[in-house]
Design an enzyme around this catalytic site. Sequence first.
Site, mmCIF file in Angstrom:
data_model
loop_
_atom_site.group_PDB
_atom_site.id
_atom_site.type_symbol
_atom_site.label_atom_id
_atom_site.label_comp_id
_atom_site.label_asym_id
_atom_site.label_seq_id
_atom_site.Cartn_x
_atom_site.Cartn_y
_atom_site.Cartn_z
ATOM 1 N N LYS A 48 -57.304 -26.795 69.403
ATOM 2 C CA LYS A 48 -57.242 -28.100 69.906
ATOM 3 C C LYS A 48 -58.571 -28.629 69.911
ATOM 4 O O LYS A 48 -58.933 -29.891 69.873
ATOM 5 C CB LYS A 48 -56.609 -28.310 71.176
ATOM 6 C CG LYS A 48 -54.956 -27.786 71.231
ATOM 7 C CD LYS A 48 -54.337 -28.848 70.377
ATOM 8 C CE LYS A 48 -52.775 -28.536 70.299
ATOM 9 N NZ LYS A 48 -52.220 -29.420 69.659
ATOM 10 N N ASP A 49 -59.839 -27.828 69.846
ATOM 11 C CA ASP A 49 -60.958 -28.362 69.818
ATOM 12 C C ASP A 49 -61.384 -29.030 68.492
ATOM 13 O O ASP A 49 -62.084 -30.277 68.599
ATOM 14 C CB ASP A 49 -62.111 -27.051 69.565
ATOM 15 C CG ASP A 49 -62.385 -26.078 71.100
ATOM 16 O OD1 ASP A 49 -61.719 -26.870 71.707
ATOM 17 O OD2 ASP A 49 -63.126 -25.327 71.157
#
Length: 346
Positions: A48-49
Amino acid sequence: MKEDLKVYNDVLQLIGDTPLIKLNKVTKELEGNYFAKVEAFNPGHSTKDRIALHIIEEAERKGILHPGSTIIETTSGNTGFSIAMVSVIKGYECILAVSSKSSADKIDMLKTMGAKVYVCPAHVAPDDPRSYYEVAKRLHQEMKGSVYINQYFNELNIDAHYKSTGPEIWKQTQGKITHLVACSGTGGTISGTARYLKEQNPDIKVIGIDAFGSVLKKYHETRELDPDEIYPYRIEGLGKNLIPTATDFDVIDKFVKVTDEASAHTARYIARTEGLFVGYTSGAVFQGIKQLEEEGEFDENSNVVMIFPDHGSRYMSKIYSDDWMHEQGFSDSENNVGAEKIEFIK
């Protein structure tokens, strides 16, 4: 300081370029070659970064975000952590609506990163005012000038992986990938990665992993949302009780459903055999691989890439807790990590 020092200006420069690691022990009975794209090597320990940085920087580029702005998001934990991390570096306030199904570890991590957290009941309808979707929308409406990431319905979720994860896998496999297997929650990871890979080679087979209690598999097959498919399940970040527009069902060839219990056991087994401390959804991905192999999906020429989305440290109070496993009825003597392995010296 000398300009040639090999340093990074901040943690955001570490996002992406995660390693592809060959799995050996857990795959010894399987035909083909199996590789894990281990997203825990991102600084925020999850895939999700990628979307957090991409969506926020696009909002900056368009002039939507300004110094001191507040970012609001709906999350099962990982996206929230990534947004909180990016917000710390860039100077934004962060408010997160989180499902109560999220582990206590994840919620504590969000607070530690400075985010304000609203914990919402998990097993309510998406349009229920208490759902984390509706709570995030309400907060956005009440807070003038805030920005709502809205990952489930944001095309940039797909775009982030089209521009990063897909090209990385293509390069790392030298174009020899035959199968991509990934969990589908918001659908951004599998959709963006698959779009890029299928543009390079349309014969690559893309398989999504879904949960029992989720509507995605049946929707893919019928294009109808069946409410009778919906019931509570334990895996975080996998499956949905609605249809996210961030899922491009046309680039996914098929879905396979996995159980909560089998996925938990498989995650623990990966840790004990491959030395990779992976999260719950990573266990789900490899559980899907095992089921696909039993169906004859792979052969000796298969080069299978699976995406392991996050790190096991986010599940210490869940699948890596023998007490939690026992409470769920998930007996696991073979992969037990409990007290009998600890000896206290007095």
